[in-house]
Write an enzyme that holds these catalytic residues in place. Structure first.
Site, PDB file in Angstrom:
ATOM      1  N   LYS A  82       0.857  -1.193   0.000  1.00 58.85           N
ATOM      2  CA  LYS A  82       0.000   0.000   0.000  1.00 58.85           C
ATOM      3  C   LYS A  82       0.890   1.238   0.000  1.00 58.85           C
ATOM      4  O   LYS A  82       1.698   1.438   0.908  1.00 58.85           O
ATOM      5  CB  LYS A  82      -0.917   0.001   1.227  1.00 58.85           C
ATOM      6  CG  LYS A  82      -1.895   1.174   1.252  1.00 58.85           C
ATOM      7  CD  LYS A  82      -2.878   1.046   2.401  1.00 58.85           C
ATOM      8  CE  LYS A  82      -3.894   2.174   2.372  1.00 58.85           C
ATOM      9  NZ  LYS A  82      -4.884   2.063   3.471  1.00 58.85           N
TER      10      LYS A  82
ATOM     11  N   ASP B 219     -14.266   5.127   9.553  1.00 60.20           N
ATOM     12  CA  ASP B 219     -14.652   4.932   8.140  1.00 60.20           C
ATOM     13  C   ASP B 219     -15.067   3.477   7.938  1.00 60.20           C
ATOM     14  O   ASP B 219     -14.644   2.818   6.984  1.00 60.20           O
ATOM     15  CB  ASP B 219     -13.489   5.303   7.224  1.00 60.20           C
ATOM     16  CG  ASP B 219     -13.942   5.548   5.790  1.00 60.20           C
ATOM     17  OD1 ASP B 219     -15.161   5.661   5.567  1.00 60.20           O
ATOM     18  OD2 ASP B 219     -13.085   5.606   4.895  1.00 60.20           O
TER      19      ASP B 219
END
Length: 504
Positions: free
Chosen positions: A123, A228
């Protein structure tokens, strides 16, 4: 900010990475790093550095910009990626680079493999995109700073995510296993599955709903809120087990808006199940149902947790005694806020210093101190000589002895003698005394070299010493500095404004 091309990584030399690292170090306190500073940090010859910068600019690893006040280079996202991948490759974590499997508002996801052939997930944090630039209001990465580079903010975001994953994985939460971290790159376990947003059928909707709600409450009991928690950040494995991803935005349950974030996570899951599976349950957790069990927020220094809150929380949980915490708080009372702990990157950077320049400057200071002390000593002798000359009480023998002592102890006798001559003239003293001093000095010396030759040699020696002590000024050929451009523009403006045509 398209797909990362790692083709050039195998062709970059050690000097190329030294230049990239030098630019990264210079960007700590420079928006644009001058070429002279890059050469000093990289400790390479300046002509070679200019050639390397030209090649790196061609491949868009660095960018040359002409600023208003000064010109310089900055590191691009690709150059920052190459620095991270180089370190991960040297550790054996990343040996091959695969396809891109995901793109988010603040990250790119790639498939990589290690030296054992295991498939992993890489990532790359990409803060600063147009769709996600209002980060100062959404995250507290800035702390008390007014401005910061997007690359450094990406590094902080990656560090936070790795720290959260490590803490949650140690406590048995369903999260990807963190493997390694370097700068803005996080290497983690690859989840065999897909996001919840792509799932249209499940075996038991009620069990999945309960499991997700329990995860929200369990996270809050450990002191953190995801912030989130939606269908895009929940992966479903082939066996139907949910895995949570994406943690940089996590906040503490002591945050001023903690209840709002908690209820938003709950409502996101409720709305998704109602929209996708036509399932709506009256049972859902509330913020009042939280029962503190652990202090992950205090361990990671989560957003919204101050030092006083952390102290009270640790004392309440019984992890730290109150007296010990008071002593630690008093000792750290005046210290700045600590940054998030990260992996030691000592192996990732080569030792790049400019020791030679520092030694030259230090030697120059030492030489100047010695010269200053000697000039003070000679000045005292000159004062004695001037006083005796002013009162006309000095004899020829005393002048001879004093002149001999003066000429043996000082190498700059001729130049200091000229200074003495100017000072005597300024004070309206008799010039015949100076002629007598010069005649005595010429008689007393046993050298057959003419005084003008000695004076010329001393002047050349002093000029060489000044050149050695003077710091070298690097200027890249073909690149006019911003100061030169501004001066040229000012001259043109003055010339145009003072012309006949303007005033006519």
């Amino acid at each position: 900010m398209g797909k990362l091309n790692v083709t050039m990584l195998r062709y970059l030399s050690r000097e190329d990475f030294r230049v990239l690292t030098a630019i990264e170090m210079g960007m700590k306190n420079h928006e644009l790093v001058p070429g002279s500073l890059i050469a000093q940090i990289a400790n390479l010859r300046h002509g070679g550095v200019h050639k390397l910068l030209k090649e790196l600019s061609k491949h868009r690893l660095v960018s040359y910009e002409r600023g208003k006040h000064y010109d310089g280079y900055r590191l691009t996202n690709s150059g920052y990626d190459y620095l991270s991948l180089k370190v991960l490759a040297s550790r054996g974590i990343v040996t091959s680079f695969g396809n891109q499997i995901g793109v988010g508002k603040e990250s790119n996801i790639y498939i990589v493999s290690n030296e054992n052939g295991d498939t992993l997930c890489l990532k790359l944090h990409r803060l600063g995109r147009t769709c996600f630039r209002n980060i100062k209001d959404k995250r507290d990465y800035h702390k008390n700073r007014k401005s910061m580079s997007w690359l450094y903010l990406s590094r902080i975001s990656a560090t936070r995510e790795f720290a959260y994953m490590k803490a949650l994985e140690d406590r048995g939460f369903p999260v990807p296993k963190p493997i390694d971290l370097n700068r803005h790159c996080v290497v983690m376990q690859l989840i065999e599955g897909g996001p919840l947003s792509g799932v249209h059928e499940v075996e038991c909707v009620e069990d999945l709903y309960d499991e997700l709600m329990n995860l929200i409450v369990r996270l809050a009991n450990h002191g953190v809120i995801h912030g989130d928690f939606n269908e895009f950040n929940i992966m479903i494995t082939e066996t139907g087990k949910p895995i949570i991803i994406d943690f940089p935005q996590m906040v503490s349950t002591e945050h001023i808006n903690a209840q709002y974030y908690f209820e938003r996570d709950v409502n996101c899951i409720r709305d998704f199940f109602k929209r996708r599976f036509a399932y709506e349950s009256e049972l859902y957790p509330t913020f009042a149902d939280i029962s503190r069990e652990d202090c992950i927020d205090a361990e990671i220094k989560a957003s919204g947790l101050t030092r006083k809150m952390e102290k009270d929380l640790l004392v309440e949980m019984g992890m730290v005694e109150e007296d010990e915490e008071d002593e630690d708080d008093e000792s750290n009372e005046e210290e700045e806020e600590e940054e998030i702990p990260c992996i030691d990157d000592s192996n990732e950077k080569e030792e790049i210093t400019s020791n030679n320049d520092e030694n030259n400057i230090e030697n120059c200071h030492l030489d100047n101190d010695k010269l200053f002390k000697q000039e003070l000593h000679d000045k005292n002798i000159n004062n004695k000589l001037a006083n005796k000359t002013e009162h006309h009480e000095v004899s020829k023998n005393e002048l001879t002895n004093l002149q001999l002592n003066f000429s043996y102890k000082n190498e700059n006798y001729d130049e200091l003698l000229n200074i003495e001559k100017l000072s005597l003239n300024a004070g309206e003293f008799d010039d015949r005394l100076i002629d007598e001093i010069e005649s005595i000095g010429g008689i007393s010396t046993a050298s057959t070299i003419h005084p003008d030759v000695i004076k010329k040699r001393m002047r050349l020696a002093l000029e060489k010493r000044e050149k050695r002590c003077r710091s070298k000024r690097f200027l890249i050929k073909g690149e006019a500095s911003a100061t030169t451009r501004s001066r040229r523009d000012n001259r043109d403006n003055i010339k145009q404004s003072t012309g006949d045509g303007f005033w006519a």
